[in-house]
Write an enzyme that holds these catalytic residues in place. Structure first.
Site, PDB file in Angstrom:
ATOM      1  N   LYS A  69      -7.450   0.494  11.400  1.00 15.56           N
ATOM      2  CA  LYS A  69      -6.889   0.012  10.139  1.00 15.56           C
ATOM      3  C   LYS A  69      -5.567   0.733   9.864  1.00 15.56           C
ATOM      4  O   LYS A  69      -4.581   0.133   9.426  1.00 15.56           O
ATOM      5  CB  LYS A  69      -7.903   0.251   9.010  1.00 15.56           C
ATOM      6  CG  LYS A  69      -7.600  -0.490   7.718  1.00 15.56           C
ATOM      7  CD  LYS A  69      -6.667   0.259   6.797  1.00 15.56           C
ATOM      8  CE  LYS A  69      -6.444  -0.505   5.506  1.00 15.56           C
ATOM      9  NZ  LYS A  69      -5.561   0.193   4.584  1.00 15.56           N
ATOM     10  N   GLU A  87       0.834  -1.212   0.000  1.00 17.72           N
ATOM     11  CA  GLU A  87       0.000   0.000   0.000  1.00 17.72           C
ATOM     12  C   GLU A  87       0.865   1.258   0.000  1.00 17.72           C
ATOM     13  O   GLU A  87       1.618   1.490   0.951  1.00 17.72           O
ATOM     14  CB  GLU A  87      -0.933   0.009   1.223  1.00 17.72           C
ATOM     15  CG  GLU A  87      -1.891   1.194   1.199  1.00 17.72           C
ATOM     16  CD  GLU A  87      -2.902   1.202   2.349  1.00 17.72           C
ATOM     17  OE1 GLU A  87      -3.246   0.127   2.861  1.00 17.72           O
ATOM     18  OE2 GLU A  87      -3.336   2.304   2.720  1.00 17.72           O
ATOM     19  N   HIS A 122      -2.132  10.557  -0.261  1.00 13.60           N
ATOM     20  CA  HIS A 122      -2.395   9.235  -0.840  1.00 13.60           C
ATOM     21  C   HIS A 122      -2.357   9.276  -2.353  1.00 13.60           C
ATOM     22  O   HIS A 122      -1.741   8.441  -3.001  1.00 13.60           O
ATOM     23  CB  HIS A 122      -3.798   8.772  -0.428  1.00 13.60           C
ATOM     24  CG  HIS A 122      -3.771   7.965   0.820  1.00 13.60           C
ATOM     25  ND1 HIS A 122      -4.752   7.096   1.151  1.00 13.60           N
ATOM     26  CD2 HIS A 122      -2.867   7.902   1.817  1.00 13.60           C
ATOM     27  CE1 HIS A 122      -4.474   6.532   2.302  1.00 13.60           C
ATOM     28  NE2 HIS A 122      -3.337   7.015   2.721  1.00 13.60           N
ATOM     29  N   ASP A 140       3.069 -14.192  12.566  1.00  9.73           N
ATOM     30  CA  ASP A 140       1.704 -14.573  12.221  1.00  9.73           C
ATOM     31  C   ASP A 140       0.793 -13.356  12.418  1.00  9.73           C
ATOM     32  O   ASP A 140       0.269 -13.126  13.517  1.00  9.73           O
ATOM     33  CB  ASP A 140       1.287 -15.746  13.125  1.00  9.73           C
ATOM     34  CG  ASP A 140      -0.091 -16.271  12.789  1.00  9.73           C
ATOM     35  OD1 ASP A 140      -0.834 -15.596  12.058  1.00  9.73           O
ATOM     36  OD2 ASP A 140      -0.423 -17.368  13.274  1.00  9.73           O
TER      37      ASP A 140
HETATM   38  C1  MEV Z   1      -5.530   4.196   5.117  1.00  8.01           C
HETATM   39  O1  MEV Z   1      -4.947   2.986   4.722  1.00  8.01           O
HETATM   40  C2  MEV Z   1      -5.494   4.384   6.624  1.00  8.01           C
HETATM   41  C3  MEV Z   1      -6.165   5.648   7.137  1.00  8.01           C
HETATM   42  O2  MEV Z   1      -7.513   5.681   6.680  1.00  8.01           O
HETATM   43  C4  MEV Z   1      -6.131   5.581   8.657  1.00  8.01           C
HETATM   44  C5  MEV Z   1      -6.956   6.640   9.361  1.00  8.01           C
HETATM   45  O3  MEV Z   1      -7.906   7.191   8.788  1.00  8.01           O
HETATM   46  O4  MEV Z   1      -6.649   6.895  10.547  1.00  8.01           O
HETATM   47  C6  MEV Z   1      -5.484   6.865   6.638  1.00  8.01           C
END
Ligand code: MEV
Length: 401
Positions: free
Chosen positions: A241, A69, A353, A257
């Site tokens: 996430k 990513e 991003h 793991d």
């Molecule tokens: C993207 O992979 C992860 C984010 O969405 C985490 C977040 O919003 O805190 C940028």
């Protein structure tokens, strides 16, 4: 012959006959991978990137991260740089061991008090039987029990020393369960297997001046985002996430793991309603960030020592024990989290991003590397990031010729 009984090369041939074109792979690599898994036909690779300087418990580390990513490693570096300028991450580990579970079916002759009296003897017997684990500093630490009707639940805490310990724990549980079959009133063993309930907890903390994130206003927004993540599972899940982006990347790079850590983490995040795993607050004019995660990980065992790619990661990290690796992973999780919260509180996440993802888009264009570089620069300068934008820039370049 059955497909699984074929050699990997023969399996690839079968696929080829069916019209599946697999990427080339050396026979040595194929052979090595075949020893790690089943029905192997090839390999998947991930980019290995680096965090240049993570300061954890007063020591600097270069941290390998495996992820596809874009922006995850950039985010980890960004957060780590801020931490390193302000004392780094302090991590406290509670590596008590991992849990195993034995559930026995019992009849009316069974007496829980009698079993409880036998626990010290059972621990000794098991530890004598698994002397090499004890020799490495591990062993069974605790056994607790409860009875619900005709079922008896035993919770066994196993210290796996420097390994993650899944196989060893399962072997110990099987041994214990078989021993208990002779106990009065025990009819049968229902199961004996490790539990992925949160264990080996590690807590990391950073304390940053408000100026390090751009001032009081941004810091307050970070705190507000954190509070929202504590109450709102939609934001909580996304926050987590972002943390796992970094955590999983180090787990994968170090041959650990990640499914076990993910499963345990989901339980922790769901305690008293799903919520963020990290917590940010302002105290005495400092932005304080905290993160607790289960870290059932190891630096030996499993496939760690037999995989050359994983050994590369350990060379980058230097000689470390599992406690230090757990601390590093917590540090990376916090770094990824801060970088995400910072981006959301300021320019918005999409700006960074999209700029990083532009590289992936440009890579799909059929043109020279030199043209790709020019197109990437143009996309970033104009903040136009779609595939169509990339194609338009390419057309402009070609028309100029
Ligand atoms: C993207 O992979 C992860 C984010 O969405 C985490 C977040 O919003 O805190 C940028």
């Amino acid at each position: 012959m059955k497909f699984y009984k074929l050699s990997p090369t023969e399996r690839r041939k079968v696929l080829q006959e069916k019209g599946v074109e697999l990427s080339p792979i050396t026979s040595q690599l194929l052979k090595n991978l075949n020893n790690l898994s089943e029905n192997v036909v090839g390999s998947i690779s991930l980019p290995l990137g680096l965090v240049e300087n993570l300061l954890v418990n007063g020591k600097e580390y270069m941290v390998p991260m495996a992820t596809e990513e874009p922006s995850v490693i950039a985010a980890a570096n960004h957060g780590s740089k801020i931490f390193a300028r302000h004392g780094g991450v302090s991590v406290i580990n509670r590596r008590d061991g991992i849990y195993g579970q034995i559930v026995l079916q019992v009849n009316n002759d069974f007496k829980l008090e009698d079993l409880n009296k036998k626990v010290p003897e059972l621990i000794n017997l098991t530890n004598n039987n698994f002397a090499s684990l004890v020799h490495h500093g591990g062993g069974v630490r605790k056994i607790t029990s409860k009875q619900e009707n005709s079922l008896v639940y035993l919770k066994v805490l196993v210290d796996p020393a420097q390994a993650m310990g899944a196989n060893k724990t399962n072997a110990i549980l099987e041994f214990l369960a078989n021993t208990l079959l002779d106990f009065t009133g025990v009819e049968e063993k229902l199961f004996a297997i490790l539990s992925n309930y949160p264990s080996q907890l590690a807590t990391g903390k950073v304390s940053l001046p408000l100026t390090s994130v751009g001032g009081k206003e941004v810091a307050q927004k970070i705190v507000l985002l954190s509070e929202i993540g504590m109450q709102d599972p939609y934001r909580g899940a996304t926050n987590n996430k972002g943390i796992m982006n970094g955590v999983d990347a180090v787990l994968i790079a170090t041959g650990n793991d990640f499914r076990a850590v993910e499963a345990a983490t989901a339980v922790l995040a769901s305690e008293n309603g799903y919520h963020s795993l990290s917590n940010w607050k302002i105290e005495n004019n400092q932005l304080i960030g905290e993160l607790t995660l289960p870290m059932p990980i190891g630096v030996v065992g499993g496939s760690i020592s037999v995989r050359q790619d994983i050994q590369d990661s350990y060379q980058i990290l230097g000689k470390i024990d599992s406690e230090t690796l757990a601390s590093i992973i917590i540090g990376i999780g916090l770094a990824n989290n801060l970088a995400a919260l910072l981006a959301i509180s300021t320019a918005g996440i999409q700006a960074g991003h999209m700029s990083l993802q532009a590289r992936n888009l440009v890579a799909t264009l059929e043109t020279s590397d030199k043209n790709k570089e020019v197109i990437l620069k143009k996309m970033r300068k104009s903040k136009r990031y779609t595939l169509e934008d990339a194609q338009n820039f390419l057309q402009e370049l070609e028309e100029k010729k």
